[in-house]
Design an enzyme around this catalytic site. Sequence first.
Site, PDB file in Angstrom:
ATOM      1  N   ASP A  80       0.801  -1.218   0.000  1.00 34.83           N
ATOM      2  CA  ASP A  80       0.000   0.000   0.000  1.00 34.83           C
ATOM      3  C   ASP A  80       0.835   1.270   0.000  1.00 34.83           C
ATOM      4  O   ASP A  80       0.289   2.375  -0.031  1.00 34.83           O
ATOM      5  CB  ASP A  80      -0.959   0.011   1.198  1.00 34.83           C
ATOM      6  CG  ASP A  80      -0.230   0.002   2.535  1.00 34.83           C
ATOM      7  OD1 ASP A  80       1.009  -0.076   2.536  1.00 34.83           O
ATOM      8  OD2 ASP A  80      -0.904   0.064   3.578  1.00 34.83           O
ATOM      9  N   TYR A 125      10.678   4.972   0.480  1.00 42.93           N
ATOM     10  CA  TYR A 125      11.682   4.034   1.002  1.00 42.93           C
ATOM     11  C   TYR A 125      13.037   4.181   0.321  1.00 42.93           C
ATOM     12  O   TYR A 125      14.041   3.663   0.833  1.00 42.93           O
ATOM     13  CB  TYR A 125      11.189   2.589   0.844  1.00 42.93           C
ATOM     14  CG  TYR A 125      10.262   2.153   1.949  1.00 42.93           C
ATOM     15  CD1 TYR A 125      10.729   1.510   3.085  1.00 42.93           C
ATOM     16  CD2 TYR A 125       8.894   2.398   1.867  1.00 42.93           C
ATOM     17  CE1 TYR A 125       9.878   1.117   4.100  1.00 42.93           C
ATOM     18  CE2 TYR A 125       8.027   2.009   2.874  1.00 42.93           C
ATOM     19  CZ  TYR A 125       8.524   1.373   3.992  1.00 42.93           C
ATOM     20  OH  TYR A 125       7.675   0.992   4.993  1.00 42.93           O
TER      21      TYR A 125
END
Length: 391
Positions: free
Chosen positions: A172, A264
Amino acid sequence: MKRQKLVIAGAGSTYTLGMVMSLIAEKDNFPLECLTFYDIDHDRQEKVSKATEVILKEKYPELKQFKYTTDKKEAFEDADFVFVQIRTGGLSMREKDEKIPLKYGVVGQETCGPGGMAYGMRSISDMIELVNDIRKYSPDAWILNYTNPAAIVAEALRRVFPNDKKILNICDMPAAIMVSYASILGKEIWDLVPEYFGLNHFGWFTKIYDKEGNDLTDDIKNSILNKGFVPEDSEIVNDPSWIKTFKQVQIMLKDFPEYLPNTYLQYYLYPQDMVKKEDINYTRANQVIDGREKRVKNLCNQIIADQSTQNAHLEVDIHGRYMIKVAASLAYNNCDIYIVITENNGIISNLPDDAMVEVPAMITKNGPKPFAIGKIPTFYKGLLENQLFLY
């Protein structure tokens, strides 16, 4: 419209109440006949389940059955869909995954670096066992997997179950990022059409369009560069760690302006900076234990004590909403477009065919139909291949 039999595996998770609220919000699009919770930790699951009983009684009275169990046969028999969100080793092992690498001056994070690899190695055997259990009792159920680290887990499942075409790995994070894009643009996330490529937690948005085909990418970039970037999803909007993570996107975009980065990527592009920012005595795991873990426990206790949600602050989150919308597109052949993890097979033409890539796909009753990306630039190809060869 057929009503579905859904199982949530790992239902003791702190994300489960958000999933339940998402199922309620999406009940016209993904109607349920029954909902089953499964977890190996009876006590942890029971608290969430008792609270869920109250929520469903109030907000989903048309649901025919809700139950929770630690018995595999009872959980998985005759299921249509199984949502998997397990955490092998729990938060105590997550704490070790984060703190041990930091002790040696390298990234300490649950899905990146040595800790991510350790978490992946632990997750693989449990995921293989779980898929075998599900297939024993429901050979044709769709298995939608959220279990981290998704890149490693997806690769393992591809190797062990090469002919199982009803396992779909999902993350997600792209959707959580798109919630913030939508806020910048004054739109809903579901109004946006992304172009994206990469591996899980290691990818880039190349374009963002609206449904009329207007290119909104530069509007997003300019806003981030001039005003910064903040999380907007309800689960992370007030989280100090996530606020810092989204803030880092501005720096990444200044340094690498071609594409919009997944959050990330900070751990790969600025590893030493990330190490310096961490407190080895109080990492993200500790923040979750003292924050979301306690908050959800207290929320469950209040709902159970009141036998009502009147005094409970319950929200729909992107974690649940995204999974359910993908499931609905699979169940009813909606042909909606979502970013999922799938075997490459030429999608990114200059990466190996067997790579598990994260890309947009049309979701049909026969599974995802990914859109071709073509060749990606050498810089990004090198970064992705460096990760692939680690597996």
